[in-house]
Structure formats: C-alpha cells, structure tokens
Design a protein around this motif. Structure first.
Motif, PDB file in Angstrom:
ATOM      1  N   ALA A  75      23.107  44.869  40.393  1.00 50.84           N
ATOM      2  CA  ALA A  75      23.653  46.066  39.745  1.00 50.84           C
ATOM      3  C   ALA A  75      22.641  47.204  39.743  1.00 50.84           C
ATOM      4  N   GLU A  76      21.368  46.874  39.583  1.00 54.93           N
ATOM      5  CA  GLU A  76      20.345  47.926  39.636  1.00 54.93           C
ATOM      6  C   GLU A  76      20.330  48.582  41.013  1.00 54.93           C
ATOM      7  N   VAL A  77      20.479  47.777  42.050  1.00 56.49           N
ATOM      8  CA  VAL A  77      20.542  48.326  43.410  1.00 56.49           C
ATOM      9  C   VAL A  77      21.777  49.209  43.560  1.00 56.49           C
ATOM     10  N   ALA A  78      22.903  48.755  43.011  1.00 55.76           N
ATOM     11  CA  ALA A  78      24.162  49.493  43.143  1.00 55.76           C
ATOM     12  C   ALA A  78      24.107  50.864  42.492  1.00 55.76           C
ATOM     13  N   GLU A  79      23.229  51.029  41.527  1.00 55.56           N
ATOM     14  CA  GLU A  79      23.115  52.323  40.856  1.00 55.56           C
ATOM     15  C   GLU A  79      22.509  53.393  41.761  1.00 55.56           C
ATOM     16  N   ILE A 167      27.870  32.599  45.465  1.00 54.53           N
ATOM     17  CA  ILE A 167      27.968  33.937  46.054  1.00 54.53           C
ATOM     18  C   ILE A 167      29.079  34.678  45.322  1.00 54.53           C
ATOM     19  N   TYR A 168      28.831  35.948  45.007  1.00 57.47           N
ATOM     20  CA  TYR A 168      29.795  36.737  44.238  1.00 57.47           C
ATOM     21  C   TYR A 168      30.012  38.085  44.899  1.00 57.47           C
ATOM     22  N   GLY A 169      31.225  38.582  44.756  1.00 59.63           N
ATOM     23  CA  GLY A 169      31.530  39.932  45.191  1.00 59.63           C
ATOM     24  C   GLY A 169      32.039  40.740  44.013  1.00 59.63           C
ATOM     25  N   PHE A 170      31.685  42.029  43.986  1.00 61.45           N
ATOM     26  CA  PHE A 170      32.063  42.901  42.874  1.00 61.45           C
ATOM     27  C   PHE A 170      32.514  44.262  43.387  1.00 61.45           C
ATOM     28  N   LYS A 171      33.515  44.821  42.738  1.00 62.92           N
ATOM     29  CA  LYS A 171      33.741  46.249  42.869  1.00 62.92           C
ATOM     30  C   LYS A 171      32.560  46.946  42.186  1.00 62.92           C
ATOM     31  N   ARG A 172      32.096  48.034  42.768  1.00 59.88           N
ATOM     32  CA  ARG A 172      30.874  48.668  42.276  1.00 59.88           C
ATOM     33  C   ARG A 172      30.959  49.031  40.794  1.00 59.88           C
ATOM     34  N   ASP A 173      32.047  49.668  40.379  1.00 57.53           N
ATOM     35  CA  ASP A 173      32.155  50.107  38.987  1.00 57.53           C
ATOM     36  C   ASP A 173      32.127  48.922  38.028  1.00 57.53           C
ATOM     37  N   PHE A 174      32.819  47.833  38.408  1.00 63.55           N
ATOM     38  CA  PHE A 174      32.813  46.670  37.523  1.00 63.55           C
ATOM     39  C   PHE A 174      31.441  46.005  37.498  1.00 63.55           C
ATOM     40  N   LEU A 175      30.753  45.988  38.627  1.00 61.16           N
ATOM     41  CA  LEU A 175      29.413  45.398  38.685  1.00 61.16           C
ATOM     42  C   LEU A 175      28.481  46.064  37.674  1.00 61.16           C
ATOM     43  N   ILE A 176      28.509  47.378  37.639  1.00 57.58           N
ATOM     44  CA  ILE A 176      27.644  48.105  36.706  1.00 57.58           C
ATOM     45  C   ILE A 176      28.091  47.863  35.262  1.00 57.58           C
ATOM     46  N   GLU A 177      29.410  47.787  35.060  1.00 58.00           N
ATOM     47  CA  GLU A 177      29.929  47.470  33.725  1.00 58.00           C
ATOM     48  C   GLU A 177      29.495  46.062  33.304  1.00 58.00           C
ATOM     49  N   PHE A 178      29.602  45.115  34.221  1.00 56.58           N
ATOM     50  CA  PHE A 178      29.224  43.724  33.962  1.00 56.58           C
ATOM     51  C   PHE A 178      27.762  43.625  33.525  1.00 56.58           C
ATOM     52  N   ALA A 179      26.897  44.332  34.232  1.00 55.12           N
ATOM     53  CA  ALA A 179      25.465  44.273  33.921  1.00 55.12           C
ATOM     54  C   ALA A 179      25.160  44.837  32.539  1.00 55.12           C
ATOM     55  N   ASN A 200      34.633  37.212  28.775  1.00 54.99           N
ATOM     56  CA  ASN A 200      35.140  38.541  28.424  1.00 54.99           C
ATOM     57  C   ASN A 200      36.538  38.790  28.983  1.00 54.99           C
ATOM     58  N   GLY A 201      37.186  37.707  29.437  1.00 52.56           N
ATOM     59  CA  GLY A 201      38.562  37.823  29.908  1.00 52.56           C
ATOM     60  C   GLY A 201      38.718  38.485  31.259  1.00 52.56           C
ATOM     61  N   ILE A 202      37.649  38.517  32.052  1.00 50.83           N
ATOM     62  CA  ILE A 202      37.696  39.136  33.381  1.00 50.83           C
ATOM     63  C   ILE A 202      38.063  38.066  34.407  1.00 50.83           C
ATOM     64  N   PRO A 203      39.132  38.250  35.175  1.00 51.59           N
ATOM     65  CA  PRO A 203      39.517  37.236  36.168  1.00 51.59           C
ATOM     66  C   PRO A 203      38.548  37.199  37.349  1.00 51.59           C
ATOM     67  N   ILE A 204      38.319  36.001  37.859  1.00 50.71           N
ATOM     68  CA  ILE A 204      37.479  35.819  39.044  1.00 50.71           C
ATOM     69  C   ILE A 204      38.322  35.142  40.119  1.00 50.71           C
ATOM     70  N   GLU A 205      38.588  35.854  41.201  1.00 48.24           N
ATOM     71  CA  GLU A 205      39.316  35.278  42.329  1.00 48.24           C
ATOM     72  C   GLU A 205      38.407  34.281  43.057  1.00 48.24           C
ATOM     73  N   VAL A 206      38.986  33.154  43.481  1.00 45.27           N
ATOM     74  CA  VAL A 206      38.202  32.128  44.168  1.00 45.27           C
ATOM     75  C   VAL A 206      38.793  31.871  45.551  1.00 45.27           C
ATOM     76  N   ALA A 207      37.997  32.107  46.577  1.00 45.39           N
ATOM     77  CA  ALA A 207      38.396  31.773  47.944  1.00 45.39           C
ATOM     78  C   ALA A 207      37.932  30.348  48.233  1.00 45.39           C
ATOM     79  N   ILE A 208      38.817  29.526  48.772  1.00 43.97           N
ATOM     80  CA  ILE A 208      38.499  28.128  49.051  1.00 43.97           C
ATOM     81  C   ILE A 208      38.232  27.960  50.547  1.00 43.97           C
ATOM     82  N   THR A 209      37.177  27.215  50.873  1.00 45.57           N
ATOM     83  CA  THR A 209      36.801  27.005  52.265  1.00 45.57           C
ATOM     84  C   THR A 209      36.319  25.576  52.471  1.00 45.57           C
ATOM     85  N   ASP A 210      36.356  25.118  53.725  1.00 49.77           N
ATOM     86  CA  ASP A 210      35.760  23.822  54.031  1.00 49.77           C
ATOM     87  C   ASP A 210      34.314  23.985  54.501  1.00 49.77           C
ATOM     88  N   LEU A 211      33.838  25.233  54.548  1.00 46.94           N
ATOM     89  CA  LEU A 211      32.433  25.477  54.847  1.00 46.94           C
ATOM     90  C   LEU A 211      31.596  25.098  53.634  1.00 46.94           C
TER      91      LEU A 211
END
Length: 232
Positions: A75-79, A167-179, A200-211
């Motif tokens: 998040a610091e980098v994203a700023e 590994i996590y992915g974030f929309k930039r605005d939410f990432l800064i809010e999360f931090a 905090n009731g924030i949904p986390i989408e999960v991609a499933i892989t065999d990797l």
C-alpha cells in the motif's frame, strides 16, 4: 509488488538467501516479470536488500520498517506508483508460477467490482492439512472465502477447503483503505493479514487452480528443497 522484509521472525534474512547464485527474492522477481504484469517492484525495509537488488538492476523501493504486513508495504508503494490493480507477491516463493499471477489478474477482469482477490490450490495433502505453516481456505459456492485457518478443528469440513497460495490482488483505492484499517482480532491471533478484510465484512474472491507454489518459511524448508535437488 514483492514485499521483502529482511527480519523475518522464522527465517531472518531469507529473502537474500542464495539459490543458484541469486537471492531468493530475485528469483521471485524473475518469475513475476514473466507474467502479464505491467511493472514489478520489490518493496523492502533494509539497505542490504536495496543494495543487492540495485546491483542486479532490479526495481526496488525502500519502505517503512513499521508495517505489520506485506500488504501494508504494498500500500505504501501504491501511494506513489500509478496503477489500477496491485498484486502482492510473496518474496519467499522463488518458484511461483507466472500462471498463478495471471490467474489472479483475470479475477479482476471477470469481476470488475472485486476489491480483493486471492488464489488457492487443489494440491492440499493430508500433511499440509495439519501443518500450521500451510494456510488453508474454506471457499463458498459463490467463489468467495468463508474462512482462512492454519490448523483445522475437529468439525472443519475438508470439502471446499484448499491450500491458500499467499498472493493477493487489490483495487488501488481499497488497498490504501485496507492499510488504514486497524488490525483485527483474528489477524493478530492467526498472523494472517487477509483476516482483516473478512473481519470487516470485505469479500475476497478466490481463484482455484491445480498449480502450486512452495513457500520458504523456515531454514529447514530451504534444506528440504536442496535435498530433493529442486535447487542446487
């Protein structure tokens, strides 16, 4: 962004451990640059890591020592760096498949309103099931995380549980809010940063892989890989 904290509690300095002549985190960088990411940055809190990366002509940024998690460092980098989606790639997974990173990015294309997403693997062995170093995730029918845990309790259903890949992915605005959110009770108890979102009731989408991906949590993890001749 690859957070590279130098003073890991379980394995201090591990990001600079040499693997085939390169620091561990440099291997992560090489894998990440082979993905579809537009830019890859290592975010560290230590001059030794900064120096090692600069000598390899790897893009590195110094960040605060006070962060409680890799995501706060990202998040610091994203700023100060432009971008819509920021991916937090663990600095201790030298063999992460670029396909895992690409799969996570695809989550945001499939679900444009998703604030946060992660990846889990079907490769969950019985040994992993009871290993507290291997984080597990229970996924609902809607593809969202219900819970993350280290050690299952007796009534934990194994169905719909997967090996969490850190590994996590974030929309930039939410990432800064999360931090900016306070650390949650479950985050502290389990030492799992993603619990801050769930608590905090924030949904986390999960991609499933065999990797799969192997994290180096302790010195013995690195030795085991050497014994298997995965690395020199």
């Amino acid at each position: 962004v690859i957070p590279a904290r130098y003073r890991s509690i379980r394995f201090p300095g591990k990001v600079l451990e040499s693997i085939d002549g390169l620091p561990m985190v440099a291997h992560v960088y090489k894998r990440a640059t082979a993905s579809q990411l537009d830019k890859v940055i290592i975010a560290t809190d230590h001059a030794a890591v900064q120096k090692a990366m600069e000598e390899l002509n790897i893009h590195v940024m110094m960040t605060a020592k006070s962060h409680h998690s890799g995501t706060e460092r990202v998040a610091e980098v994203a700023e100060s760096v432009s971008g819509d989606i920021f991916i937090n790639i663990q600095g201790d997974e030298p063999y992460i498949e670029p396909g895992i990173i690409n799969l996570l990015m695809e989550q945001f294309q499939a679900e444009p309103i998703t604030p946060m997403a992660t990846v889990a693997s079907t490769n969950l062995s019985d040994k992993d099931w009871n290993n507290p170093d291997i984080v597990k995730v229970l996924v609902g029918e809607d593809g969202k995380a219900i819970d993350f845990f280290r050690v299952p309790i007796s009534q934990t259903p194994k169905d719909n549980c997967f090996k969490h890949l850190g590994i996590y992915g974030f929309k930039r605005d939410f990432l800064i809010e999360f931090a900016g959110m306070a650390r949650s009770a479950n985050e502290k108890a389990l030492d799992l940063e993603q619990m801050r979102a769930l608590d905090n009731g924030i949904p986390i989408e999960v991609a499933i892989t065999d990797l799969d991906s192997v994290g180096i949590n302790r010195p013995e993890d690195l030795e085991k890989l050497k014994e298997r001749e995965i690395i020199a």
